[in-house]
Structure formats: structure tokens, C-alpha cells
Motif scaffolding. Structure first.
Motif, short mmCIF file in Angstrom:
data_model
loop_
_atom_site.label_atom_id
_atom_site.label_comp_id
_atom_site.label_asym_id
_atom_site.label_seq_id
_atom_site.Cartn_x
_atom_site.Cartn_y
_atom_site.Cartn_z
N ALA A 121 4.64 -54.73 -108.08
CA ALA A 121 3.45 -54.04 -108.59
C ALA A 121 3.80 -53.62 -110.02
N SER A 122 2.89 -53.87 -110.94
CA SER A 122 3.20 -53.56 -112.35
C SER A 122 3.53 -52.09 -112.50
N ALA A 123 4.58 -51.83 -113.26
CA ALA A 123 5.04 -50.46 -113.49
C ALA A 123 5.46 -50.36 -114.96
N PRO A 124 4.50 -49.96 -115.83
CA PRO A 124 4.79 -49.95 -117.27
C PRO A 124 6.02 -49.11 -117.61
N ASP A 125 6.22 -48.00 -116.89
CA ASP A 125 7.39 -47.13 -117.18
C ASP A 125 8.70 -47.85 -116.90
N LYS A 126 8.66 -48.84 -116.00
CA LYS A 126 9.88 -49.60 -115.67
C LYS A 126 9.95 -50.91 -116.47
N LYS A 127 8.99 -51.11 -117.34
CA LYS A 127 8.90 -52.36 -118.11
C LYS A 127 8.92 -53.57 -117.16
N PHE A 128 8.01 -53.48 -116.19
CA PHE A 128 7.88 -54.55 -115.19
C PHE A 128 6.40 -54.85 -114.99
N THR A 129 6.05 -56.12 -115.03
CA THR A 129 4.68 -56.51 -114.73
C THR A 129 4.68 -57.62 -113.68
N SER A 130 3.64 -57.62 -112.86
CA SER A 130 3.59 -58.57 -111.76
C SER A 130 2.17 -59.10 -111.61
N GLN A 131 2.07 -60.40 -111.41
CA GLN A 131 0.77 -61.04 -111.24
C GLN A 131 0.83 -61.97 -110.05
N PRO A 167 15.58 -59.31 -104.84
CA PRO A 167 16.80 -58.58 -105.23
C PRO A 167 17.02 -58.51 -106.74
N LEU A 168 16.53 -59.49 -107.49
CA LEU A 168 16.68 -59.43 -108.95
C LEU A 168 15.88 -58.24 -109.50
N VAL A 169 14.67 -58.09 -108.96
CA VAL A 169 13.81 -57.00 -109.44
C VAL A 169 14.39 -55.65 -109.01
N LEU A 170 14.87 -55.55 -107.78
CA LEU A 170 15.47 -54.29 -107.33
C LEU A 170 16.70 -53.95 -108.17
N ASP A 171 17.48 -54.95 -108.50
CA ASP A 171 18.68 -54.75 -109.31
C ASP A 171 18.28 -54.23 -110.70
N TYR A 172 17.21 -54.80 -111.23
CA TYR A 172 16.70 -54.38 -112.55
C TYR A 172 16.17 -52.95 -112.50
N PHE A 173 15.46 -52.59 -111.42
CA PHE A 173 14.94 -51.22 -111.29
C PHE A 173 16.09 -50.21 -111.26
N GLU A 174 17.20 -50.63 -110.65
CA GLU A 174 18.34 -49.71 -110.57
C GLU A 174 19.07 -49.61 -111.89
N ARG A 175 19.07 -50.72 -112.63
CA ARG A 175 19.85 -50.77 -113.86
C ARG A 175 19.19 -51.78 -114.79
N ALA A 176 18.49 -51.24 -115.80
CA ALA A 176 17.71 -52.12 -116.68
C ALA A 176 18.52 -52.62 -117.87
N ASP A 177 19.81 -52.30 -117.91
CA ASP A 177 20.65 -52.63 -119.06
C ASP A 177 20.48 -54.07 -119.53
N ASN A 178 20.25 -54.20 -120.82
CA ASN A 178 20.19 -55.51 -121.48
C ASN A 178 19.16 -56.48 -120.92
N VAL A 179 18.12 -55.91 -120.33
CA VAL A 179 16.97 -56.74 -119.98
C VAL A 179 15.78 -56.06 -120.65
N ASN A 180 15.04 -56.80 -121.44
CA ASN A 180 13.95 -56.17 -122.20
C ASN A 180 12.76 -55.82 -121.30
N HIS A 181 12.36 -56.81 -120.50
CA HIS A 181 11.15 -56.66 -119.67
C HIS A 181 11.21 -57.76 -118.61
N ILE A 182 10.66 -57.48 -117.44
CA ILE A 182 10.54 -58.56 -116.43
C ILE A 182 9.06 -58.74 -116.09
N HIS A 183 8.66 -59.99 -116.03
CA HIS A 183 7.31 -60.32 -115.60
C HIS A 183 7.41 -61.32 -114.45
N SER A 184 6.71 -61.03 -113.35
CA SER A 184 6.69 -61.96 -112.21
C SER A 184 5.32 -62.59 -112.09
N LEU A 185 5.30 -63.90 -111.87
CA LEU A 185 4.05 -64.62 -111.60
C LEU A 185 4.26 -65.43 -110.32
#
Ligand SMILES: Cc1cc2nc3c(=O)[nH]c(=O)nc-3n(C[C@H](O)[C@H](O)[C@H](O)COP(=O)(O)OP(=O)(O)OC[C@H]3O[C@@H](n4cnc5c(N)ncnc54)[C@H](O)[C@@H]3O)c2cc1C
Length: 238
Positions: A160-170, A127-145
Motif C-alpha cells: 500500500a503506498s506510504a509516502p512517508d516510507k518512500k514506497f508506492t504500490s500499484q 521480503p524485499l519491501v519488509l527489509d526496506y521498511f526496516e532499513r531504507a539505507d541507500n535505497v531512494n524509493h521503491i515502487h511496486s507494479l
């Protein structure tokens, strides 16, 4: 304390061992991203005292707009009484939820956020990632490991990494690779590091993060305020 009795409306087989139970959302029930609840099975409050073997803490793996309360859990062949009963439940069966609270809402302070998890710990972060995808305000980037030795990685459509959403996942399947990655991520001395997994997993991650110079206020744990000092004031020399 209000106990919400609700029905299972769908059971998703995420992997051979991991299931998500989607529960009907009672009208006045809501929650924040990162929330956990007390998830209880029929009979838990039948006696004078609540029967703890029929209650477990569980994160809510969905957001309110998904209109179902998601509970994601691993059920191994060798399992507790709680899980052996849960395994037999079907759509339409009733369960209870109560005392819902988020210790780990998404920090919107213009920093990078690192989500470190083990196995189904990833459910807390969905849910944190979904919340960020809906509204990226004041979050620079999210990375999941995420580390999962079963290699049956969870929620790969979202994580799944999505550069346009400033999200990376490993995803990794062994501790060596996992902690090597954590050390690399810790090169960011300003980031927020969320950690979800067993207590042993938390302790090891905190040790690595503290060695890399991270301050306790940069480390977010799914623990109550009173429990945090037990983890975050660890003496590194021990
Ligand atoms: C804030 C918070 C949020 C949480 N969120 C989640 C969540 O979203 N999802 C989740 O799954 N858990 C979550 N947990 C953990 C959860 O509460 C349970 O502690 C966890 O799922 C283990 O469940 P269990 O005790 O029923 O044991 P099980 O999962 O059944 O077993 C734990 C281990 O013991 C072994 N075992 C159990 N019984 C036997 C036996 N009879 N013989 C041999 N081996 C056995 C199992 O193989 C397994 O390795 C959360 C905890 C907290 C505090």
C-alpha cells in the motif's frame, strides 16, 4: 546438500486460489530477502533419483525475523500432481526444503527500485519491501507494479503506498495498463528494475525495458547467473 524436514505451522488463505504455507524454521536455517528454495513433498527422495514431480522452486515470502518460512502459491482447480498433494496438507504435516539462495537481494546503491511482478510473483518481493521498511539505507524509493487478472490482489496490507516510507504500490488487472505503466516507470533511466513472473512475462518486460533504453545491468531477474544471458542478451530485432 542439507535437506531440512520441517512442519507446516499455519496455512493462510490469501485469496480464493492463493495460499501461504508457514513452515517452522529449523534452528540453523536462514535466508536473505528475495531467496528461493526447493520445496519438496514427502517421498520426493524415496527412490534412487529425486522425484521431480514432488519438488518445486518456491520463493520465501517471509523474512527470518518473522520466525516462519513462508511459501505462497496459487492452486487452481486444474493443477499438477504437486499442487494437488499440497492442497491436502494440513498443519503438522512435514515438507522438505533445500538449496536455498537469493538471486535478487535488494540493491542498496542510492537508486530508485522498481518491482515488476505478475500474480504470486509478488511473493518474491514481500521480503524485499519488509527489509526496506526496516532499513531504507541507500535505497531512494521503491515502487511496486503487480498485474493480476483475477483482481484478488495479494499482500495489500504491505503493498500500500506510504509516502512517508518512500514506497508506492500499484495493482493492475490487464496487460495494456501494465505495459503503459512500465513505459512510464522506465522514464527513470537510472533505476533498478526487478522482474518476477513466468519466462514469457520476463521476456516481454525485458523487451519493453530495453526499448526504453534500460541496460541489462539495471534489470534484475530471479535466475541463476548462468541463465541471465539467455534473457538479457536478447536481440531486440528478433
Ligand atoms: C526461482 C523461482 C521461484 C519461484 N517461486 C514461486 C513462488 O513463490 N510461488 C509459486 O507459486 N511458484 C513459484 N515458482 C514457480 C513454481 O516453481 C512452479 O513452476 C509453479 O508454481 C507452477 O507449479 P506447477 O508446475 O505445480 O503447476 P500448476 O500451478 O498446478 O499449473 C500450472 C498451469 O497449468 C495448468 N494445469 C496444470 N495441470 C493441469 C491439468 N492436469 N489439466 C489442465 N491444466 C493444468 C494450471 O491450471 C496452471 O494454469 C518459482 C519458480 C522459480 C524458478
Amino acid at each position: 546438500m542439507k535437506i531440512y524436514w520441517t512442519k507446516i505451522n499455519k496455512i493462510i488463505e490469501e485469496t480464493p486460489e492463493v495460499k501461504t504455507y508457514l513452515l517452522d524454521c529449523p534452528e540453523d536455517f536462514t535466508w536473505e530477502e528475495g531467496a528461493h528454495t526447493h520445496f519438496a513433498l514427502e517421498g520426493f527422495n524415496a527412490g534412487d533419483k529425486p522425484n521431480r514431480s514432488l519438488i518445486r522452486h518456491m520463493s520465501i515470502s517471509t523474512l527470518p525475523h518473522e520466525r516462519s518460512i513462508g511459501i505462497t502459491t496459487r492452486i487452481r482447480e486444474q493443477c499438477s500432481e504437486f499442487k494437488s498433494i499440497l492442497r491436502t496438507l494440513e498443519v503438522g504435516n512435514e515438507v522438505a526444503i533445500f538449496k536455498t539462495h537469493s538471486n535478487v537481494p535488494l540493491k542498496r546503491e542510492g537508486k530508485n527500485v522498481y518491482l515488476l511482478s505478475s500474480g504470486v510473483g509478488l511473493a518474491t518481493f514481500r521480503p524485499l519491501v519488509l527489509d526496506y521498511f526496516e532499513r531504507a539505507d541507500n535505497v531512494n524509493h521503491i515502487h511496486s507494479l503487480n498485474i493480476d487478472s483475477s483482481r484478488d490482489f495479494l499482500f495489500t496490507n504491505i503493498f500500500a503506498s506510504a509516502p512517508d516510507k518512500k514506497f508506492t504500490s500499484q495493482f493492475v488487472d490487464n496487460r495494456h495498463d501494465y505495459y503503459e505503466e512500465v513505459k512510464k516507470l522506465a522514464a527513470d533511466k537510472e533505476g533498478f528494475f526487478y522482474v518476477v513472473g513466468s519466462d514469457e512475462f520476463l521476456v516481454q518486460n525485458i523487451e519493453v525495458l530495453r526499448e526504453q533504453g534500460m541496460k541489462p545491468e539495471q534489470i534484475m531477474l530471479d535466475k541463476r547467473e548462468q541463465q541471465l544471458p539467455n534473457f538479457l542478451s536478447l536481440d531486440l530485432s528478433v
